[in-house]
Design an enzyme around this catalytic site. Structure first.
Site, PDB file in Angstrom:
ATOM      1  NE  ARG A 142      13.297 -20.290  42.943  1.00 47.82           N
ATOM      2  CZ  ARG A 142      12.695 -19.293  42.337  1.00 47.82           C
ATOM      3  NH1 ARG A 142      12.143 -18.325  43.046  1.00 47.82           N
ATOM      4  NH2 ARG A 142      12.641 -19.236  41.022  1.00 47.82           N
ATOM      5  CG  HIS A 146      18.055 -20.519  41.831  1.00 45.76           C
ATOM      6  ND1 HIS A 146      17.064 -20.341  40.895  1.00 45.76           N
ATOM      7  CD2 HIS A 146      17.777 -21.705  42.428  1.00 45.76           C
ATOM      8  CE1 HIS A 146      16.218 -21.371  40.933  1.00 45.76           C
ATOM      9  NE2 HIS A 146      16.639 -22.198  41.866  1.00 45.76           N
ATOM     10  CD1 TRP A 285       8.410 -30.888  46.909  1.00 47.04           C
ATOM     11  CD2 TRP A 285       8.576 -28.712  47.410  1.00 47.04           C
ATOM     12  NE1 TRP A 285       8.918 -30.241  45.811  1.00 47.04           N
ATOM     13  CE2 TRP A 285       9.027 -28.910  46.081  1.00 47.04           C
ATOM     14  CE3 TRP A 285       8.588 -27.428  47.933  1.00 47.04           C
ATOM     15  CZ2 TRP A 285       9.506 -27.857  45.286  1.00 47.04           C
ATOM     16  CZ3 TRP A 285       9.056 -26.377  47.145  1.00 47.04           C
ATOM     17  CH2 TRP A 285       9.503 -26.609  45.835  1.00 47.04           C
TER      18      TRP A 285
END
Length: 390
Positions: A142, A146, A285
């Protein structure tokens, strides 16, 4: 070699007044960065529109840690004045300064040196304890995403080149909630290998996290430079997980991606989970959130999903176990015909997904970096820890 003997090398671009003026700017920027990190570590966030991707020693041979730290300060000070007064010279000044110092220090990092950095990152992935299913891998993916996904192809701003998440307000953008953890995890590696830029370190961490989680090889190369507070990107450039297909296209088309690449990159949701105190959303998920696979697409395509009844933002849960989640942006991949065909293709064939993800993620990590900065014409494929044991 002393710092005094290196000053003539640096003075080719920097006057004594420049050093004095820029040093104060660098000191102030350092204070901002330290304060930013402290606040980001202690403050919790609950903004439901901030998530799309997975959540949240000794120097190498031939280098000298103390020398590099001192030289880094001199480079930052010497280049700072020129960059602030003329942003167009940022890449030229910083790049030439770095190369001058490397040459003077008798050390120019090679592929093997970056492999050592990769190994140091890989070694710390499983030191997470109870954090995020026992791995720092997802939050490092991440961070890499990002740090790169702020690119705007029209203005040529953002991207991974300047590592601007070190500064406020970008460090405190809602989409970056929790990433102080990832940045902090990598600080020991930065101290061990002070010659690597933060941009290269963060993106390489994303590569290591994917590959060590049984994912595909991600071609990567070095050359990013660290910028200044003035280079911070505006809020709103990263996806809002509460939105739909049109929003995804607006965000990813701005970076230069197409529908197929949007879906491929979404497959990173095989890793990690959402946190209520960061994005407002909650849950993983997949059932194996530390293993990279095409399971995100299998579950999205084949499970029955229903809207979760709870006090948080709109998200879906699987009908069977009610332990998995999907974001509105994830579900949009099913309801949009152009997106859905790629969801099906990746659910049916993991090798196709791995190939397309590798290409898209590698390109994502290079957004915003001028081609003249790369240290190699072609990206490298670094070896996993297990490959090096064979």
């Amino acid at each position: 070699m002393s710092l005094r003997s290196l000053l003539p090398v640096l003075r080719g671009n920097c006057s004594s007044r420049t050093f004095s003026t820029a040093s104060r700017n660098v000191a102030r920027s350092s204070q901002v960065a330290n304060a930013s990190s402290a606040r980001a570590s202690s403050k919790t966030f609950a903004r439901p529109s901030s998530r799309f991707y997975s959540t949240e020693g000794n120097a190498s041979k031939g280098s000298n840690t103390g020398l590099w730290l001192g030289l880094g300060a001199l480079i930052a000070a010497g280049a700072g004045y020129y960059v602030y007064s003329n942003p167009q010279t940022a890449e030229t000044v910083l790049r030439s300064g770095e190369q001058s110092v490397k040459s003077a220090a008798g050390f120019t990092p090679k592929k093997d040196d970056y492999q050592k950095v990769y190994n140091a990152i890989a070694d710390l992935l499983d030191e997470a304890g109870d954090y995020d299913d026992g791995s720092y891998g997802p939050v490092l993916v991440r961070l890499a995403w990002h740090a790169s996904g702020t690119y705007d192809k029209e203005t040529k701003t953002g991207g991974s080149n300047y590592a601007t998440m070190r500064f406020n307000p970008e460090a405190l953008h809602g989409a970056n909630a929790g990433l102080a953890v990832a940045r902090g995890v990598l600080e020991p590696v930065k101290k061990k290998y002070p010659w690597i830029s933060y941009g290269d370190l963060w993106t390489l961490a994303g590569v290591a996290a994917i590959q060590e989680a049984s994912g595909p090889k991600i071609p990567w190369r070095a050359g990013r430079i660290d910028g200044f507070e003035k280079d911070v990107t505006p809020d709103g450039r990263l996806p809002d997980a509460a939105q739909g297909g049109d929003h995804l296209r607006n965000i990813f088309y701005r970076m230069g991606f197409n529908d197929q690449e949007i879906v491929a990159l979404a497959g990173a949701h095989a890793l990690g989970r959402c946190h209520v105190d960061r994005s407002g959303f909650e849950g993983p998920w997949t059932f194996s959130p530390t293993t990279f696979s095409n399971e995100f697409f299998n579950l999205l395509m084949n499970e029955k999903w229903q809207w979760r009844k709870w006090g948080g933002p709109k998200q879906l849960e699987d009908n069977k176990t009610k332990t998995l989640m999907m974001l509105p942006t994830d579900y949009a991949l099913l309801t949009d015909k152009s997106f859905k065909k790629w969801v099906k293709a990746y659910a049916d064939d993991e090798s196709v997904f791995f190939k397309d993800f590798s290409a898209a993620f590698s390109r994502l990590l290079e957004l915003g970096v001028p081609s003249t900065q790369w240290v190699a014409q072609e990206p490298w494929e670094l070896k996993t820890l297990s490959e090096q044991k064979k």
